[in-house]
Design an enzyme around this catalytic site. Structure first.
Site, mmCIF file in Angstrom:
data_model
loop_
_atom_site.group_PDB
_atom_site.id
_atom_site.type_symbol
_atom_site.label_atom_id
_atom_site.label_comp_id
_atom_site.label_asym_id
_atom_site.label_seq_id
_atom_site.Cartn_x
_atom_site.Cartn_y
_atom_site.Cartn_z
ATOM 1 N N GLY A 105 -12.229 64.820 23.228
ATOM 2 C CA GLY A 105 -11.711 63.897 25.072
ATOM 3 C C GLY A 105 -12.342 62.883 25.408
ATOM 4 N N GLU A 106 -13.018 62.634 26.981
ATOM 5 C CA GLU A 106 -12.980 61.759 26.962
ATOM 6 C C GLU A 106 -14.981 62.116 27.387
ATOM 7 O OE1 GLU A 106 -13.951 57.733 27.228
ATOM 8 O OE2 GLU A 106 -12.104 58.423 26.405
ATOM 9 N N SER A 107 -15.947 61.741 26.377
ATOM 10 C CA SER A 107 -17.249 61.502 26.880
ATOM 11 C C SER A 107 -17.475 61.340 27.903
ATOM 12 C CB SER A 107 -17.880 61.256 25.417
ATOM 13 O OG SER A 107 -18.500 60.008 25.819
ATOM 14 N N CYS A 126 -16.312 65.555 18.156
ATOM 15 C CA CYS A 126 -15.517 64.078 18.539
ATOM 16 C C CYS A 126 -16.599 64.000 20.194
ATOM 17 C CB CYS A 126 -13.813 64.315 18.568
ATOM 18 S SG CYS A 126 -13.728 62.523 18.795
ATOM 19 N N ARG A 165 -19.842 55.061 19.638
ATOM 20 C CA ARG A 165 -18.533 55.328 20.478
ATOM 21 C C ARG A 165 -17.488 54.523 20.237
ATOM 22 N NH1 ARG A 165 -18.426 54.912 26.295
ATOM 23 N NH2 ARG A 165 -16.334 56.901 26.156
ATOM 24 N N ILE A 214 -9.657 60.450 16.016
ATOM 25 C CA ILE A 214 -8.862 59.813 17.643
ATOM 26 C C ILE A 214 -9.950 59.130 18.865
ATOM 27 C CG2 ILE A 214 -7.810 60.236 19.071
ATOM 28 C CD1 ILE A 214 -6.683 63.082 17.965
ATOM 29 N N HIS A 234 -11.632 65.639 14.667
ATOM 30 C CA HIS A 234 -11.040 66.650 15.818
ATOM 31 C C HIS A 234 -10.512 67.532 14.052
ATOM 32 C CE1 HIS A 234 -10.230 65.648 19.676
ATOM 33 N NE2 HIS A 234 -10.308 64.454 18.299
ATOM 34 N N GLU A 236 -9.364 70.752 15.109
ATOM 35 C CA GLU A 236 -8.840 71.435 15.430
ATOM 36 C C GLU A 236 -7.553 71.907 15.544
ATOM 37 O OE1 GLU A 236 -10.734 69.565 17.072
ATOM 38 O OE2 GLU A 236 -9.580 68.956 18.635
HETATM 39 N N1 GLN Z 1 -13.452 58.165 22.127
HETATM 40 C C1 GLN Z 1 -14.193 59.533 22.997
HETATM 41 C C2 GLN Z 1 -15.199 59.132 23.998
HETATM 42 O O1 GLN Z 1 -15.504 58.312 23.835
HETATM 43 C C3 GLN Z 1 -14.491 60.590 22.138
HETATM 44 C C4 GLN Z 1 -12.923 60.216 21.550
HETATM 45 C C5 GLN Z 1 -12.299 61.528 21.607
HETATM 46 O O2 GLN Z 1 -12.559 63.075 21.864
HETATM 47 N N2 GLN Z 1 -11.046 61.650 20.308
HETATM 48 O O3 GLN Z 1 -15.592 60.126 24.346
#
Ligand code: GLN
Length: 199
Positions: free
Chosen positions: A46-48, A78, A105, A134, A171, A173
């Site tokens: 997701g978005e960390s 991720c 990241r 991703i 990923h 999943e």
């Molecule tokens: N770029 C995202 C981050 O730094 C990680 C990307 C992802 O979980 N697919 O949070």
């Protein structure tokens, strides 16, 4: 046996579908109290920065650290791998900071935000794992207690394990290959004597 999937943000649903496809019960975890009854935990992509903010807001920081040091298996994929790392290049607030890894990241730059690669994973029988990246991080370095499980052709570390803690930059999943989820479920009891590895 139940696997929790941290469901604050990101692709927790895909993990739960993948687990269901191999007959593993899972619950979406939205409150720290839910961690108590779980046998293992997945922290999804997701978005960390967003997940880190929600971890702080909902009081998850210490319960997640305690879960990691209890010896129960925890898998960060991720953004989850970023949150598990002790050292992250640019995360504007603390994550779980339990795995002895340094993570960069968005390490692949804008032009290759997303790509796919076949990665040989130590401990997985058969073909290399077709991995989907991703806006992925790279595990830049690992401490002595961390085993590198997978690297890209240029040597970039994209899968690693420290006792009960597993991290993948991609990923697993997505894409339909259930082998890494099956591998994660084997970590279980045999690793419990190593409780505290990441504390
Ligand atoms: N770029 C995202 C981050 O730094 C990680 C990307 C992802 O979980 N697919 O949070």
């Amino acid at each position: 046996m139940t696997t929790g999937i941290l469901a604050l943000q990101g692709d927790f649903r895909e993990h739960s579908e993948m687990l269901a496809s191999i007959g593993q019960a899972s619950v979406e975890v939205r409150w720290p109290e839910q961690l108590e009854g779980l046998d293992s935990l997945i922290i999804p992509g997701g978005e960390s920065t967003t997940i880190a903010r929600l971890i702080l807001r909902y009081g998850f920081t210490e319960p997640l650290r305690a879960f990691c040091s209890s010896g129960r298996p925890v898998w960060g994929t991720c953004a989850g791998a970023i949150l598990l790392a002790k050292r992250v290049d640019d995360l504007d607030r603390p994550g779980i900071e339990t795995m002895d890894t340094s993570v960069a990241r968005n390490a692949f730059g804008r032009q290759v935000d997303s790509f796919e690669a076949d990665v040989a994973i130590k401990g997985l029988a058969g073909n290399p794992f077709h991995a989907i990246f991703i806006r992925a991080p790279i595990i830049e370095s690992v401490g002595a207690g961390v085993e590198v499980l997978g690297q890209l052709e240029d040597g970039a570390i994209v899968a690693a394990r420290q006792g009960n803690l597993l991290a993948t930059a991609f990923h697993p999943e997505l894409g339909g290959d259930t082998r890494l989820h099956e591998y994660f479920l084997t970590i279980g009891a045999a690793e419990r004597p190593k409780a505290g590895a990441g504390a």
